[in-house]
Design a protein around this motif. Structure first.
Motif, short mmCIF file in Angstrom:
data_model
loop_
_atom_site.label_atom_id
_atom_site.label_comp_id
_atom_site.label_asym_id
_atom_site.label_seq_id
_atom_site.Cartn_x
_atom_site.Cartn_y
_atom_site.Cartn_z
N GLY A 1 34.96 26.18 36.20
CA GLY A 1 34.16 26.98 35.29
C GLY A 1 33.53 28.20 35.95
O GLY A 1 33.52 28.33 37.18
N ILE A 2 33.00 29.08 35.11
CA ILE A 2 32.41 30.34 35.55
C ILE A 2 30.95 30.40 35.09
O ILE A 2 30.64 30.07 33.95
CB ILE A 2 33.17 31.55 34.96
N TYR A 3 30.07 30.81 35.99
CA TYR A 3 28.67 31.05 35.64
C TYR A 3 28.41 32.54 35.73
O TYR A 3 28.59 33.15 36.79
CB TYR A 3 27.73 30.30 36.58
N GLU A 4 28.00 33.14 34.62
CA GLU A 4 27.76 34.58 34.57
C GLU A 4 26.30 34.88 34.90
O GLU A 4 25.41 34.61 34.10
CB GLU A 4 28.15 35.14 33.20
N TYR B 1 42.29 43.51 32.39
CA TYR B 1 42.72 42.12 32.55
C TYR B 1 44.16 41.91 32.09
O TYR B 1 44.96 41.28 32.79
CB TYR B 1 41.79 41.18 31.79
N SER B 2 44.49 42.44 30.92
CA SER B 2 45.86 42.24 30.41
C SER B 2 46.88 42.94 31.31
O SER B 2 47.99 42.43 31.51
CB SER B 2 45.97 42.76 28.97
N GLU B 3 46.52 44.08 31.86
CA GLU B 3 47.44 44.80 32.75
C GLU B 3 47.63 44.03 34.06
O GLU B 3 48.74 44.02 34.63
CB GLU B 3 46.90 46.20 33.04
N LEU B 4 46.57 43.39 34.54
CA LEU B 4 46.70 42.55 35.73
C LEU B 4 47.58 41.34 35.42
O LEU B 4 48.45 40.97 36.22
CB LEU B 4 45.32 42.09 36.20
N LEU B 5 47.34 40.73 34.28
CA LEU B 5 48.08 39.54 33.90
C LEU B 5 49.57 39.84 33.71
O LEU B 5 50.43 39.02 34.06
CB LEU B 5 47.49 38.96 32.61
N ASN B 6 49.87 41.02 33.19
CA ASN B 6 51.26 41.43 32.97
C ASN B 6 51.88 42.04 34.23
O ASN B 6 53.02 42.50 34.20
CB ASN B 6 51.35 42.44 31.83
N LYS B 7 51.09 42.06 35.31
CA LYS B 7 51.52 42.61 36.61
C LYS B 7 51.86 44.09 36.55
O LYS B 7 52.67 44.60 37.33
CB LYS B 7 52.69 41.80 37.18
N ILE C 1 35.62 40.66 35.05
CA ILE C 1 35.55 39.89 36.29
C ILE C 1 35.56 38.40 36.00
O ILE C 1 36.24 37.62 36.69
CB ILE C 1 34.30 40.30 37.10
N ALA C 2 34.83 37.98 34.98
CA ALA C 2 34.79 36.57 34.59
C ALA C 2 36.17 36.09 34.15
O ALA C 2 36.58 34.96 34.45
CB ALA C 2 33.77 36.36 33.48
N LYS C 3 36.92 36.93 33.46
CA LYS C 3 38.26 36.55 33.01
C LYS C 3 39.21 36.37 34.19
O LYS C 3 40.00 35.42 34.23
CB LYS C 3 38.81 37.62 32.06
N VAL C 4 39.16 37.30 35.14
CA VAL C 4 40.06 37.22 36.30
C VAL C 4 39.82 35.94 37.08
O VAL C 4 40.75 35.17 37.37
CB VAL C 4 39.88 38.46 37.21
#
Length: 430
Positions: free
Chosen positions: A196-199, A2-8, A185-188
């Protein structure tokens, strides 16, 4: 991840850029680096120019986003988080057509690397992601899940033509092959979905939830369609009955109509298919499908009987059908039941002309071998208003009279002109 995606440092790829994939890719591209992939070169070319082929999105949404549109599968090798949103339809035998899903899985499998994620959004039957798609990913990548890569499922909930519920405002169901996958996946999705997200506890639960959302609507509409058939024989106004019944606090209001499109008219066959594989024959689901699939034939018979009662020979009659998309104010013609109605009318040798301000003439010709008339003519023996486009709502009964041959025989399937029904020589609605 997630952090790598967020930092591109890593990239998200959305495979399938239709009504679901394109808005998803553009929304993600506000925060992440995104590759939008589609096999249709012409559609991709339009998106590269900032144009939506579906006419759902304004050109402004293509601005200030980090997205690369491509039709080259080699570009997928630069991605690490794959979202597959290709269409899942049925064939002529009403059996699920998984070919687009299988082909997309092959393309992604060839691009998969250790640590990558694959999330499916396409509507499927429970078990399809893990039993049908995962083996393809593993075969073409040489990797194994969940050790080498993660998979998940997050059903799409896009409603074409609905401007009041954009992607971000629709609660998102997500699922993963294990706890770490679910968390990522929930974070992305959580970054773009404000509702909102339902897991979901498992991928199969998420798959099943999506299927029954549309089965429930299909069954409710089939009930009012059957009621419409009964009340028509009794010369009772179905909409008047529904309005009266809706005064009770726990009555759920649905309207009769043609059930087409890529969801409600298709998804029940996915669960029927899986149930039959398991030796179960669902009675209620199948009955609802039979009723809704039979509506075009029933409407056509009503129209033919009306022409005969009015002293008109169907084989020498000209009928105007207004609207061929599966619903109002969209360009989507997939699984349009208006097409079934048109072909049923043609089986009586009726000369049918079709008009639609939204549908692409080329797509209609390619998909259904039908032609859209460029300009509405005159002297129609009957008019069928099949789709409630805004353009049609602005018309008047005088307009329909002007293009009619003598008396106005008006089949207003959507009931748009019920208040003016007395102005027609013959008015019929569901």
């Amino acid at each position: 991840m997630y952090s790598e995606l967020l930092n591109k440092e890593k990239t998200i790829a959305v495979i399938g850029l239709g009504y679901v994939g394109l808005p998803l890719a553009l929304e993600l591209a506000k925060h992440f680096r995104v590759i939008g992939f589609d096999i249709n070169v012409e559609r991709v070319a339009l998106m590269q120019q900032g144009l939506d082929p579906t006419r759902e999105l304004d050109a402004s949404v293509f601005q200030h986003v980090d997205v690369q549109f491509t039709a080259d599968p080699a570009d997928l090798r630069n991605a690490h988080f794959f979202i597959i949103a290709v269409p899942t339809d049925i064939n002529e035998h009403k059996v699920p057509n998984l070919i687009p899903l299988q082909k997309a899985s092959e393309s992604v499998g060839k691009a998969l690397k250790p640590g990558d994620y694959v999330v499916y959004e396409s509507t499927v039957y429970p078990g399809c992601t893990e039993e049908d798609c995962l083996p393809i990913l593993e075969q073409y990548s040489g990797l194994k899940a969940p050790e080498d890569f993660k998979i998940g499922y997050s059903p799409e909930r896009i409603n074409p033509g609905d401007k009041t519920r954009p992607l971000a405002t629709i609660l998102k169901v997500v699922s993963g092959c294990d706890a770490p996958a679910l968390e990522t996946i929930a974070k992305v999705y959580g970054l773009i979905i404000t509702a909102g997200i339902y897991e979901a506890p498992s991928i199969k639960v998420a798959e099943a939830a999506k299927v029954i959302e549309n089965i429930q609507r299909d069954l409710n509409i089939s009930l009012v369609n059957e009621l419409a058939m009964v009340f028509d024989k009794m010369d009772i106004d179905t909409n008047a009955v529904l309005a009266a019944a809706a005064t009770k606090w726990n009555f759920h209001r649905y309207s009769p109509g043609l059930v087409g499109g890529h969801c409600i008219g298709v998804d029940p066959y996915y669960l029927l298919h899986k149930a039959r594989q398991l030796g179960i024959e669902p009675q209620v689901i199948a009955a609802g499908r039979r009723i809704n699939d039979a509506m075009p034939v029933w409407i056509a018979k009503n129209l033919v009987q009306t022409l005969l009662q009015k002293g008109k020979n169907p084989s020498s009659s000209k009928v105007l059908v207004m609207g061929i998309t599966f619903k109002e104010d969209v360009a989507d013609i997939r699984n349009s039941k208006v097409v079934d109605l048109v072909k049923e009318l043609m089986s009586y040798s009726i000369h049918v002309q079709i008009t639609d301000p939204w549908a692409s003439p080329n797509e209609v010709a390619h998909e259904y071998k039908l032609s859209l008339t460029e300009q509405v003519g005159k002297n129609y023996d009957a008019i069928v208003l099949a789709v409630g486009h805004q353009e049609y709502k602005k018309l008047s009964m005088d307009y329909f009279k002007e293009v009619s041959h003598g008396e106005l025989i008006f089949f207003d399937l959507k009931g748009l002109f019920q208040q003016q029904r007395s102005e027609a020589d013959y008015y019929w609605t569901l």
